[in-house]
Design a protein around this motif. Structure first.
Motif, PDB file in Angstrom:
ATOM      1  N   UNK A  29     -63.686 -10.055 -15.004  1.00  0.00           N
ATOM      2  CA  UNK A  29     -63.855  -9.512 -16.348  1.00  0.00           C
ATOM      3  C   UNK A  29     -64.282  -8.055 -16.236  1.00  0.00           C
ATOM      4  N   UNK A  30     -63.637  -7.192 -17.036  1.00  0.00           N
ATOM      5  CA  UNK A  30     -64.020  -5.778 -17.102  1.00  0.00           C
ATOM      6  C   UNK A  30     -64.304  -5.456 -18.562  1.00  0.00           C
ATOM      7  N   UNK A  31     -65.563  -5.227 -18.865  1.00  0.00           N
ATOM      8  CA  UNK A  31     -65.987  -4.895 -20.222  1.00  0.00           C
ATOM      9  C   UNK A  31     -66.048  -3.389 -20.385  1.00  0.00           C
ATOM     10  N   UNK A  32     -65.523  -2.880 -21.481  1.00  0.00           N
ATOM     11  CA  UNK A  32     -65.622  -1.443 -21.758  1.00  0.00           C
ATOM     12  C   UNK A  32     -66.282  -1.249 -23.116  1.00  0.00           C
ATOM     13  N   UNK A  42     -54.985  -6.254 -21.513  1.00  0.00           N
ATOM     14  CA  UNK A  42     -55.028  -6.903 -20.209  1.00  0.00           C
ATOM     15  C   UNK A  42     -55.884  -8.163 -20.338  1.00  0.00           C
ATOM     16  N   UNK A  43     -55.492  -9.244 -19.687  1.00  0.00           N
ATOM     17  CA  UNK A  43     -56.271 -10.493 -19.817  1.00  0.00           C
ATOM     18  C   UNK A  43     -57.707 -10.388 -19.318  1.00  0.00           C
ATOM     19  N   UNK A  44     -57.991  -9.444 -18.419  1.00  0.00           N
ATOM     20  CA  UNK A  44     -59.363  -9.274 -17.919  1.00  0.00           C
ATOM     21  C   UNK A  44     -60.222  -8.403 -18.831  1.00  0.00           C
ATOM     22  N   UNK A  45     -59.576  -7.651 -19.709  1.00  0.00           N
ATOM     23  CA  UNK A  45     -60.286  -6.628 -20.481  1.00  0.00           C
ATOM     24  C   UNK A  45     -61.057  -7.214 -21.652  1.00  0.00           C
ATOM     25  N   UNK A  46     -62.331  -6.837 -21.740  1.00  0.00           N
ATOM     26  CA  UNK A  46     -63.179  -7.197 -22.872  1.00  0.00           C
ATOM     27  C   UNK A  46     -63.600  -5.905 -23.561  1.00  0.00           C
ATOM     28  N   UNK A  47     -63.187  -5.726 -24.788  1.00  0.00           N
ATOM     29  CA  UNK A  47     -63.392  -4.471 -25.512  1.00  0.00           C
ATOM     30  C   UNK A  47     -64.550  -4.581 -26.494  1.00  0.00           C
ATOM     31  N   UNK A  48     -65.498  -3.646 -26.368  1.00  0.00           N
ATOM     32  CA  UNK A  48     -66.618  -3.564 -27.301  1.00  0.00           C
ATOM     33  C   UNK A  48     -66.598  -2.187 -27.955  1.00  0.00           C
ATOM     34  N   UNK A  49     -66.653  -2.159 -29.272  1.00  0.00           N
ATOM     35  CA  UNK A  49     -66.652  -0.891 -29.999  1.00  0.00           C
ATOM     36  C   UNK A  49     -68.089  -0.494 -30.297  1.00  0.00           C
ATOM     37  N   UNK A  50     -68.489   0.683 -29.791  1.00  0.00           N
ATOM     38  CA  UNK A  50     -69.855   1.132 -30.026  1.00  0.00           C
ATOM     39  C   UNK A  50     -70.121   2.480 -29.412  1.00  0.00           C
ATOM     40  N   UNK A  51     -71.327   2.970 -29.603  1.00  0.00           N
ATOM     41  CA  UNK A  51     -71.752   4.239 -29.025  1.00  0.00           C
ATOM     42  C   UNK A  51     -73.241   4.143 -28.701  1.00  0.00           C
ATOM     43  N   UNK A  52     -73.859   5.282 -28.416  1.00  0.00           N
ATOM     44  CA  UNK A  52     -75.270   5.285 -28.030  1.00  0.00           C
ATOM     45  C   UNK A  52     -76.150   4.586 -29.069  1.00  0.00           C
TER      46      UNK A  52
END
Length: 219
Positions: A29-32, A42-52
Motif C-alpha cells: 500500500x502506498x498512501x499519498x 493503481x490498485x496499491x494507491x490510497x489517496x488522501x486529500x489534505x494539507x498541513x
C-alpha cells in the motif's frame, strides 16, 4: 510487504518516487496526501486529500512503515516567510510525527545541500531546522537527502531555474573532490531512486546523503 506514505507526491522528486513505490514488489500500500486528486490510478494507491491544516483529521487513515517527505516551495511561489516556513518546516515535522504515531519506523526526507539550523540564510536555516526536528523524533532510521541543483522538467514554468540548470550541466564535471562534488546537479528521478535503494538496506540510525552517497546507492 511494507506500507509507505508520501508527502509531496506531485513535485519533481515526489512524482518519480510515487511511481517507483507503486511499481516495487516491496510495498503493498502506498498512501499519498495531496491537495487535489491525482490522474494516477493503481490498485496499491490510497489517496488522501489534505494539507498541513487538515492533516490531523486524516491521522486514522495513515498507516505506514515508512514515511517519505519531499515537500517544498519557492520564494517566488511563497513570498511570505511565515507561510514558507509552514510548508518547508512545520508540515514535514507534523507529517513525520503523525506517521510515527501510526507505526512508521523510518523517515526519508529531502532537504538541500548546505542545510544548517545555524545558517544566516533563511532557506538553508529552514532546511537545517526541519532536519534537526525530524531527527529529534527518534525514528529507528532517519534518511536525509541533500541534493544541490535538481535537474529535470517540472510541470510549472521556472525560467530562472532552467537557466541555472543549463549552467550546471557544464560546471558539474568541474566539481571534483569531496568538498565540491556535493554541489553537482542531480536528476530528480535519481534522488527518488536513491531513496528507494536506501529503504532496502537500513542499518544506521541517522544517515545523510549528498551527491556521492546517492550515486553510490545507485551503482
Amino acid at each position: 510487504m511494507k506500507k509507505a506514505v508520501v508527502f509531496g507526491a506531485t513535485g519533481l522528486i515526489g512524482s518519480y518516487l510515487l511511481k517507483e513505490l507503486l511499481n516495487s514488489t516491496d510495498y503493498e500500500v502506498v498512501t499519498v496526501v495531496v491537495r487535489r486528486k491525482l490522474t494516477i490510478h493503481h490498485p496499491k494507491l490510497k489517496l488522501l486529500i489534505g494539507d498541513y491544516h487538515s492533516l490531523p483529521s486524516l491521522k486514522e487513515d495513515i498507516k505506514a512503515d515508512e514515511v517519505y517527505i519531499t515537500l517544498g516551495t519557492t520564494k517566488n511561489k511563497t513570498p511570505d516567510q511565515r507561510v514558507y516556513y509552514e510548508i518547508d518546516h512545520d508540515y514535514p515535522v507534523l507529517a513525520a510525527k503523525i506517521a510515527k504515531e501510526r507505526g512508521a519506523t523510518a523517515v526519508f526526507l529531502v532537504t538541500a545541500v548546505g542545510a544548517n539550523p545555524s545558517s544566516g540564510v533563511f532557506y538553508l536555516r529552514t532546511k537545517g531546522e526541519v532536519e534537526r526536528d525530524l531527527i529529534a523524533q527518534g525514528f529507528d532510521h532517519t534518511h536525509i537527502f541533500r541534493p544541490s541543483m535538481l535537474m529535470g522538467n517540472r510541470d510549472e514554468n521556472r525560467p530562472l531555474e532552467k537557466f541555472f540548470m543549463a549552467i550546471w550541466w557544464f560546471i558539474g564535471p568541474l566539481l571534483i573532490g569531496k568538498g565540491l562534488e556535493k554541489y553537482r546537479g542531480i536528476a530528480g528521478e535519481r534522488v527518488a531512486n536513491a531513496m528507494i535503494k536506501a529503504a532496502q538496506n537500513q542499518n544506521e540510525k541517522v544517515k545523510i546523503y549528498h551527491w556521492r552517497e546517492m550515486q553510490d546507492l545507485l551503482k
